[in-house]
Write an enzyme that holds these catalytic residues in place. Sequence first.
Site, PDB file in Angstrom:
ATOM      1  N   TYR A 167      50.989 -21.145 -30.083  1.00 32.41           N
ATOM      2  CA  TYR A 167      50.916 -22.252 -29.374  1.00 32.41           C
ATOM      3  C   TYR A 167      52.000 -22.753 -28.539  1.00 32.41           C
ATOM      4  O   TYR A 167      53.209 -23.350 -29.011  1.00 32.41           O
ATOM      5  CB  TYR A 167      50.596 -23.620 -30.293  1.00 32.41           C
ATOM      6  CG  TYR A 167      49.448 -23.449 -31.123  1.00 32.41           C
ATOM      7  CD1 TYR A 167      48.501 -22.314 -31.058  1.00 32.41           C
ATOM      8  CD2 TYR A 167      49.213 -23.972 -32.464  1.00 32.41           C
ATOM      9  CE1 TYR A 167      47.465 -22.237 -31.772  1.00 32.41           C
ATOM     10  CE2 TYR A 167      48.258 -23.787 -33.128  1.00 32.41           C
ATOM     11  CZ  TYR A 167      47.309 -23.051 -32.816  1.00 32.41           C
ATOM     12  OH  TYR A 167      46.265 -22.748 -33.989  1.00 32.41           O
TER      13      TYR A 167
ATOM     14  N   PRO B 246      37.046 -28.461 -36.287  1.00 33.88           N
ATOM     15  CA  PRO B 246      36.183 -29.245 -37.142  1.00 33.88           C
ATOM     16  C   PRO B 246      34.998 -29.946 -36.550  1.00 33.88           C
ATOM     17  O   PRO B 246      34.120 -30.495 -37.413  1.00 33.88           O
ATOM     18  CB  PRO B 246      37.243 -29.636 -38.318  1.00 33.88           C
ATOM     19  CG  PRO B 246      38.402 -30.202 -37.032  1.00 33.88           C
ATOM     20  CD  PRO B 246      38.440 -29.097 -36.188  1.00 33.88           C
TER      21      PRO B 246
ATOM     22  N   GLY C 287      30.921 -29.623 -31.200  1.00 35.32           N
ATOM     23  CA  GLY C 287      29.535 -29.949 -31.122  1.00 35.32           C
ATOM     24  C   GLY C 287      29.102 -31.346 -31.339  1.00 35.32           C
ATOM     25  O   GLY C 287      28.748 -31.973 -30.525  1.00 35.32           O
TER      26      GLY C 287
END
Length: 279
Positions: free
Chosen positions: A56, A203, A206
């Site tokens: 990252y 987590p 969608g």
Amino acid sequence: MTSTTFRIGGDLGIRRLGFGAMRLPTEPGPAREASLALARRAVELGVTLIDTAHMYGWGANEELLAEALHPYADGLLITTKVGIARSASAGEWSHDGRPDSLRDQVENALRRLRVERIELLQLHRIDPQVPLADQLGALRELQVQGKVGRIGLSEVTVTELGRAREFIDVASVQNRYSLLDREHEPVLAACEAAGIAFLPWRPVAGAASGAAAEVAAVAAELGATPAQVSLAWLLDRSPVILPIPGTARIAHLEENLAAAHLRLTPDHRDRLDRLAEQA
């Protein structure tokens, strides 16, 4: 009642709903200042598990967290990951599980995070070009030296998890998993059977977009958001699940963490459980 805490490795107590720092901007300027403020706000709100990685920002994310939070509050776990390297020529990432590279990345993580020991270190990916025994052996040596407390894995199959456990005590697994993406259900089951922490990344994928009408309906009935319902489902799904939702906005952070207080009824759970088949 759903437990709000978990002991990683059987002894490291943390609150189950954590924070993923991957999305935090690290470049100098107002965006960085906002990232610093958000990391501090997460700890103020009771977060005790923050996830980062060498990948990252190639260390910039680790440095940001140290600037924001060091000296660290008692009980705060910042877990990082190693095993991914960037090509000096093309700038693209690739697996790098060579023992020397892993040791170098750990030493750099210790320096960036300003600690003498990383309490939970995860192998970001198993390198298919390096014998697993060599990769895990290098991490185990660092553990014996006291530079690493516990060792975890990321994006592994049940078979890979089983092989890894022949060499090390696996404290955690970080795989992609959510209400609408349960590809790694067998890995979760293996972790639950062994008491291994399972940290799902993405987590709320969608459900947060409103793509699932049933999730939106449950959220409306509870006076919550789809993302909160998704996180509450994860917390309810298994006691070893430690979600690490990420964001760069404090309002979104506060919304996510409020999911720890959301209670699903048996009917809600049944309706949400069935979504995997529909998805």
